[in-house]
Design a protein around this motif. Structure first.
Motif, short mmCIF file in Angstrom:
data_model
loop_
_atom_site.label_atom_id
_atom_site.label_comp_id
_atom_site.label_asym_id
_atom_site.label_seq_id
_atom_site.Cartn_x
_atom_site.Cartn_y
_atom_site.Cartn_z
N ILE A 186 -23.16 -2.09 28.33
CA ILE A 186 -22.51 -2.84 27.26
C ILE A 186 -22.76 -4.33 27.45
O ILE A 186 -23.08 -5.06 26.50
N LEU A 187 -22.64 -4.80 28.69
CA LEU A 187 -22.91 -6.21 28.98
C LEU A 187 -24.35 -6.56 28.62
O LEU A 187 -24.61 -7.63 28.04
N LEU A 230 -13.70 -10.84 26.70
CA LEU A 230 -13.73 -9.38 26.79
C LEU A 230 -14.74 -8.91 27.83
O LEU A 230 -14.45 -8.00 28.62
N ALA A 231 -15.91 -9.53 27.86
CA ALA A 231 -16.92 -9.15 28.84
C ALA A 231 -16.46 -9.42 30.26
O ALA A 231 -16.69 -8.61 31.17
N THR A 232 -15.78 -10.53 30.46
CA THR A 232 -15.28 -10.85 31.80
C THR A 232 -14.23 -9.84 32.25
O THR A 232 -14.26 -9.36 33.38
N ALA A 233 -13.31 -9.49 31.35
CA ALA A 233 -12.30 -8.48 31.70
C ALA A 233 -12.95 -7.13 31.97
O ALA A 233 -12.56 -6.40 32.89
N MET A 234 -13.95 -6.78 31.18
CA MET A 234 -14.64 -5.50 31.33
C MET A 234 -15.35 -5.38 32.67
O MET A 234 -15.30 -4.33 33.32
N PRO A 358 -22.81 -15.17 35.80
CA PRO A 358 -21.52 -15.65 36.33
C PRO A 358 -20.38 -14.67 36.11
O PRO A 358 -19.47 -14.58 36.94
N ILE A 359 -20.43 -13.90 35.02
CA ILE A 359 -19.40 -12.89 34.79
C ILE A 359 -19.46 -11.83 35.87
O ILE A 359 -18.43 -11.41 36.42
N MET A 360 -20.65 -11.38 36.21
CA MET A 360 -20.79 -10.35 37.24
C MET A 360 -20.37 -10.84 38.62
O MET A 360 -20.05 -10.04 39.50
N ALA A 361 -20.38 -12.15 38.82
CA ALA A 361 -20.06 -12.71 40.14
C ALA A 361 -18.56 -12.96 40.33
O ALA A 361 -18.15 -13.31 41.44
N VAL A 362 -17.75 -12.79 39.29
CA VAL A 362 -16.31 -13.04 39.44
C VAL A 362 -15.72 -12.13 40.51
O VAL A 362 -14.93 -12.56 41.36
N ASN A 363 -16.08 -10.86 40.48
CA ASN A 363 -15.64 -9.89 41.48
C ASN A 363 -16.87 -9.39 42.21
O ASN A 363 -17.61 -8.55 41.68
N PRO A 364 -17.15 -9.88 43.44
CA PRO A 364 -18.38 -9.48 44.13
C PRO A 364 -18.34 -8.09 44.73
O PRO A 364 -19.34 -7.64 45.27
N GLY A 365 -17.20 -7.40 44.69
CA GLY A 365 -17.16 -6.01 45.09
C GLY A 365 -16.99 -5.71 46.56
O GLY A 365 -16.57 -4.63 46.93
N ILE A 366 -17.35 -6.65 47.42
CA ILE A 366 -17.19 -6.47 48.86
C ILE A 366 -16.36 -7.63 49.39
O ILE A 366 -16.07 -8.58 48.67
N LYS A 380 -20.74 -4.52 39.77
CA LYS A 380 -19.94 -3.62 38.94
C LYS A 380 -19.98 -2.25 39.55
O LYS A 380 -21.05 -1.73 39.89
N GLY A 381 -18.82 -1.67 39.70
CA GLY A 381 -18.73 -0.32 40.24
C GLY A 381 -17.94 0.57 39.30
O GLY A 381 -17.68 0.22 38.14
#
Length: 434
Positions: A186-187, A230-234, A358-366, A380-381
């Motif tokens: 979607i992104l 919306l994309a950032t929240a998603m 930058p949107i994908m980097a808000v939550n780096p997952g680790i 994104k997980g």
């Protein structure tokens, strides 16, 4: 899908890291005081088993990280690194602050530790500053991934102008249930639409339809939101209402087309991309016959079923408790992709991503300490009972790019999220040290 997901591993690490605000800037190292030495020694026991937290941590710490949350953090560390076995080096850098190493069975973990100056000198600040796995290697990581119960798949690649170059892989072409990983498609379609001047990131649309999981399900109906918000929240929060809103706004067929555009090798298996509300509803026991028709139908049949059964496939028709505890239809009602597919998508986003990066980097997952090994880290997980997936796009300090994708499916039992996060973190850290 992160319908039932909380990025718990990320949240817990973030809560500890947030306590760094309490830690003064270190000066030069000094001999640990008896009080600091004692609290360092006690940390080994606090990390080993539940108990004694009220006497060890100050009220200000426990306000930020309650006892049950701390115990979950400690349990996650044990799941990743084994049992804490010994106290390592202690470096006190001020009267109240310093760093403490704890040796686990499979790693040495460093902590910043701050002790209150007033008696009884309880701990007011603690955060993880790094972890080094002893004698680790990609061969060991591959062996551990292959040993996961159920089925697993993994790949890590260096991203080059000539395309992704696989470095290590286990069943890289296997089509796996990947949960909320589909939100990256979607992104990607939003990126394509904005670059084609069909959309703008600042465009405002109404929120809706609502879906379970995420803060936006509690927002007012039709609340005005930008596509960027919306994309950032998603992506950063895996908010399902945000993803379903964007899927409808961009158009399902347009998002479906992105799978082929981004290099999905078996898009037919994955299509049409379900909204999260539709997936919830199809997994409901009352919809078993509808679910079977969907699983056995052609792509055209599936599209027609979603259209004709739309009133039955909304969040208002779902009892989440009936499907939230055990794996349900993860081989048929899901979002499917292989690690190679997800790496191709991450590479597409690397090249064309623009605002998406930058949107994908808000939550780096680790964990933050591990994320800091990279100049850039996007993530994104997805997870649900029986499914866990992680996808990371990273730029090394030397400027080179890497992508990692891993999935773990088990139709017979819930998967251990912390165990999988530990494996993916080990792989990322090994790549960072190349």
């Amino acid at each position: 899908m992160s319908m039932w997901q909380s990025n718990r591993h990320w949240l817990l690490c973030f809560l500890i890291a947030a306590l760094a605000l309490l830690i003064p800037h270190p000066t030069s190292a000094q001999q640990p005081s008896p009080t600091y030495q004692s609290r360092a020694e006690q940390l080994l026991h606090i990390l080993s088993a539940p108990g004694g937290e009220d006497d060890y941590f100050s009220p200000i710490f426990l306000d930020a990280v309650p006892v049950d949350r701390w115990r979950a953090i400690a349990a996650d560390l044990r799941a990743q690194h084994g049992r804490p076995v010994a106290l390592g080096a202690i470096s006190q850098t001020s009267d109240t602050a310093g760093q403490v190493e704890i040796r686990y069975e499979r790693a040495t973990v460093g902590f910043s530790l701050v002790v209150a100056p007033q008696t009884p000198n309880r701990v007011v600040g603690l955060h993880i500053v790094g972890a080094k796995t002893a004698q680790d290697s990609f061969d060991r990581v591959m062996t551990d991934i292959a040993a996961l119960p159920g089925s697993s798949a993994f790949a890590i690649a260096k991203l080059t102008d000539a395309g992704p170059q696989l470095l290590h892989a286990h069943r890289a072409d296997a089509q796996m249930a990947t949960g909320s990983s589909f939100k990256l498609y979607i992104l990607a379609e939003l990126v394509r639409a904005t670059q084609a001047h069909q959309r703008r990131w600042s465009d405002v649309i109404p929120l809706g339809p609502k879906s379970f999981s995420g803060r936006l399900m509690h927002w007012p109906d039709r609340a005005p939101m930008t596509l960027h918000s919306l994309a950032t929240a998603m992506i950063a929060e895996s908010d399902n209402s945000a993803s379903d809103t964007l899927l409808r706004a961009l158009g399902r067929e347009q998002v479906d087309a992105m799978l082929a555009t981004a290099g999905h090798a078996d898009a037919r298996k994955a299509l049409p991309l379900l909204s999260t509300a539709e997936a919830f509803a199809l997994k409901m026991p009352a919809n078993a016959a509808l679910r079977q028709r969907y699983a056995q139908g052609s792509l055209a049949d599936r599209r027609a079923l979603l259209r004709d059964s739309a009133p039955r496939l909304t969040a208002s028709m779902v009892d989440v408790g009936s499907v939230a505890e055990t794996p349900t239809a993860i081989d048929s009602i899901e979002w499917f992709a292989s690690p190679a597919d997800m790496i191709a998508l991450l590479d597409w986003l690397r090249v064309r991503g623009g605002e998406a990066l930058p949107i994908m980097a808000v939550n780096p997952g680790i964990a933050p300490a591990d994320a800091k090994r990279w100049r850039y880290l996007g993530y994104k997980g997805g997870s649900e009972p029986g499914v866990m997936a992680m996808n990371l796009l990273a730029q090394a300090q030397d400027g080179s790019w890497y992508a990692l994708s891993g999935s773990w499916n088990n139709p017979a039992a819930r998967v251990e999220e912390s165990r999988f996060v530990a494996l993916m973190t080990r792989a990322m850290n090994l790549a960072a040290d190349r």
